[in-house]
Write a protein that holds these residues in place. Sequence first.
Motif, PDB file in Angstrom:
ATOM      1  N   VAL A  72       0.850  -1.185   0.000  1.00  0.00           N
ATOM      2  CA  VAL A  72       0.000   0.000   0.000  1.00  0.00           C
ATOM      3  C   VAL A  72       0.888   1.237   0.000  1.00  0.00           C
ATOM      4  O   VAL A  72       1.846   1.342   0.756  1.00  0.00           O
ATOM      5  CB  VAL A  72      -0.968   0.008   1.209  1.00  0.00           C
ATOM      6  N   TYR A  75      -1.694   7.814  -2.522  1.00  0.00           N
ATOM      7  CA  TYR A  75      -2.312   8.148  -3.796  1.00  0.00           C
ATOM      8  C   TYR A  75      -1.313   8.887  -4.682  1.00  0.00           C
ATOM      9  O   TYR A  75      -0.632   9.805  -4.247  1.00  0.00           O
ATOM     10  CB  TYR A  75      -3.549   9.037  -3.583  1.00  0.00           C
ATOM     11  N   VAL A  87      -1.826  -1.029  -3.962  1.00  0.00           N
ATOM     12  CA  VAL A  87      -3.026  -0.326  -3.496  1.00  0.00           C
ATOM     13  C   VAL A  87      -2.621   1.093  -3.118  1.00  0.00           C
ATOM     14  O   VAL A  87      -1.585   1.304  -2.482  1.00  0.00           O
ATOM     15  CB  VAL A  87      -3.650  -1.038  -2.277  1.00  0.00           C
ATOM     16  N   GLU A  88      -3.442   2.053  -3.496  1.00  0.00           N
ATOM     17  CA  GLU A  88      -3.206   3.440  -3.102  1.00  0.00           C
ATOM     18  C   GLU A  88      -4.196   3.833  -2.004  1.00  0.00           C
ATOM     19  O   GLU A  88      -5.363   3.433  -2.041  1.00  0.00           O
ATOM     20  CB  GLU A  88      -3.350   4.381  -4.292  1.00  0.00           C
ATOM     21  N   ALA A  89      -3.695   4.611  -1.036  1.00  0.00           N
ATOM     22  CA  ALA A  89      -4.535   5.038   0.082  1.00  0.00           C
ATOM     23  C   ALA A  89      -4.112   6.432   0.522  1.00  0.00           C
ATOM     24  O   ALA A  89      -3.169   7.018  -0.017  1.00  0.00           O
ATOM     25  CB  ALA A  89      -4.435   4.040   1.229  1.00  0.00           C
ATOM     26  N   SER A  90      -4.796   6.941   1.524  1.00  0.00           N
ATOM     27  CA  SER A  90      -4.592   8.327   1.949  1.00  0.00           C
ATOM     28  C   SER A  90      -3.431   8.466   2.929  1.00  0.00           C
ATOM     29  O   SER A  90      -3.202   7.616   3.780  1.00  0.00           O
ATOM     30  CB  SER A  90      -5.868   8.846   2.615  1.00  0.00           C
ATOM     31  N   ASP A  95      -7.486   6.365   5.482  1.00  0.00           N
ATOM     32  CA  ASP A  95      -8.835   6.221   4.958  1.00  0.00           C
ATOM     33  C   ASP A  95      -9.210   4.745   4.861  1.00  0.00           C
ATOM     34  O   ASP A  95      -8.424   3.857   5.235  1.00  0.00           O
ATOM     35  CB  ASP A  95      -8.987   6.931   3.612  1.00  0.00           C
ATOM     36  N   ALA A  97      -9.512   2.846   2.278  1.00  0.00           N
ATOM     37  CA  ALA A  97      -8.681   2.068   1.354  1.00  0.00           C
ATOM     38  C   ALA A  97      -7.435   1.547   2.069  1.00  0.00           C
ATOM     39  O   ALA A  97      -7.016   0.401   1.854  1.00  0.00           O
ATOM     40  CB  ALA A  97      -8.277   2.934   0.157  1.00  0.00           C
ATOM     41  N   GLY A  98      -6.836   2.366   2.912  1.00  0.00           N
ATOM     42  CA  GLY A  98      -5.675   1.926   3.666  1.00  0.00           C
ATOM     43  C   GLY A  98      -6.031   0.841   4.665  1.00  0.00           C
ATOM     44  O   GLY A  98      -5.259  -0.113   4.863  1.00  0.00           O
ATOM     45  N   GLN A 100      -8.476  -1.372   4.371  1.00  0.00           N
ATOM     46  CA  GLN A 100      -8.699  -2.607   3.625  1.00  0.00           C
ATOM     47  C   GLN A 100      -7.376  -3.210   3.159  1.00  0.00           C
ATOM     48  O   GLN A 100      -7.188  -4.437   3.194  1.00  0.00           O
ATOM     49  CB  GLN A 100      -9.606  -2.344   2.431  1.00  0.00           C
ATOM     50  N   ALA A 101      -6.452  -2.355   2.754  1.00  0.00           N
ATOM     51  CA  ALA A 101      -5.134  -2.850   2.335  1.00  0.00           C
ATOM     52  C   ALA A 101      -4.424  -3.533   3.492  1.00  0.00           C
ATOM     53  O   ALA A 101      -3.784  -4.584   3.320  1.00  0.00           O
ATOM     54  CB  ALA A 101      -4.292  -1.695   1.798  1.00  0.00           C
ATOM     55  N   ASP A 104      -5.833  -6.894   3.921  1.00  0.00           N
ATOM     56  CA  ASP A 104      -5.359  -7.796   2.861  1.00  0.00           C
ATOM     57  C   ASP A 104      -3.912  -8.227   3.115  1.00  0.00           C
ATOM     58  O   ASP A 104      -3.548  -9.382   2.853  1.00  0.00           O
ATOM     59  CB  ASP A 104      -5.472  -7.101   1.502  1.00  0.00           C
TER      60      ASP A 104
END
Length: 422
Positions: A72, A75, A87-90, A95, A97-98, A100-101, A104
Amino acid sequence: MPAHEEAVVRQQLRSLFDTAVAAANPHVVLASSLPEPPKGRCIVVGAGKASAAMAAAVEEAWPQVPMEGVVVTRYGHAVPTRHIRIVEASHPVPDAAGMQAAEDILAAVQNLSPDDLVLALISGGGSALLTLPVEGITLADKQAVNAALLASGAPIHAMNTVRKALSRIKGGKLAQAAAPARVVTLVISDVPGDDPAIIASGPTVPSATTAADALRIIREFNMEVPASVLRVLESQSEEVPKSFEADVRMIASPLQALQAAAAKAKEFGWNPLILGDAIEGESAQLGTVMAGIAASVRHYGHPIAKPAVLLSGGETTVTLGREKPGRGGRNTEFLLSLAIALKGAPGTYAIAGDTDGIDGSDDAAGAIVTPETLVRAKDASAIAADFLRRHDSYSFFATIDDLVITGPTLTNVNDVRAVLIL
């Protein structure tokens, strides 16, 4: 100094900064630190602003090794890869997305064998990107804590002590989840002292700090955090982190970047002096101090004779008050304070920037100061002291067109500051 000569100095300073950044390019520094390929599976995980570029460098160095995994990054920092998912996140505020990464990544290291290898690619920025709150803490709670940390003026080791205590993956918990597989961590350092337990809050390194330490830091810096956070930390304050052996390989560091900049300075005929790679404290105060050292060089040839360039790294802080701040980061704040303290001193220039290409949360890596900075600002009706008071240094340097824009550099070895005295 004639305009054409000043233009040359500007180009040289920019070259100095770019050289420091290039010294930490994952494609240059990573391959020599890789372990032997595993007999079993190769799982690549990672977090940080440089993690995507590091993943691409692993694939480049091991073209015949079957691998899988997920990293991760921030962005705008993704790069193409063949096998490792990016994966890109904030960043700096986490955020969904981070989160969830992080889920994972934790799932990717489950059910492994002693023949398997987990290759962890860790760089600065991973603390915000690798967000997986402990039970009783929500993502909104973590976001509130991160915002409080960023505004507190706390040094990075204190900030990451709090983050580790509130995470299910930081503070060595990722490595513990990967057992009994071998875990090898490749690190690009962005912290003073290069402590791998602090970089990205050490997901594969045993923690030496506790929830009790996190509580003390929150109180010491008068942070306003959700009540749920205090309850969780208080309930865990007696827990002792697990200890284990960690295979950590530092592939790039702030000192390497400064040494590369020093070598480039010698090519320009300047005398380089590295003042340190772990300088902390308030950005504005450091600007005043560096102006004083520059004056000593200019008038007395001490601590080094001119033409000289004073190089330093580390991570300073900007402590925000109750008033809504303007735009800017620690490097542009340092430079604005420096310019004010220099008062247009002849023959004195400076550049400072974050090696990841983003100072704070704006699109500039940093800025440049020249003897004409305050004059040009006055001509543009920009009062430097007012911008500094508002923590609006980005806007100040944007007004006089002296921001340094690099875009994402895909690495991160913290800040590089260079003060030149001709």
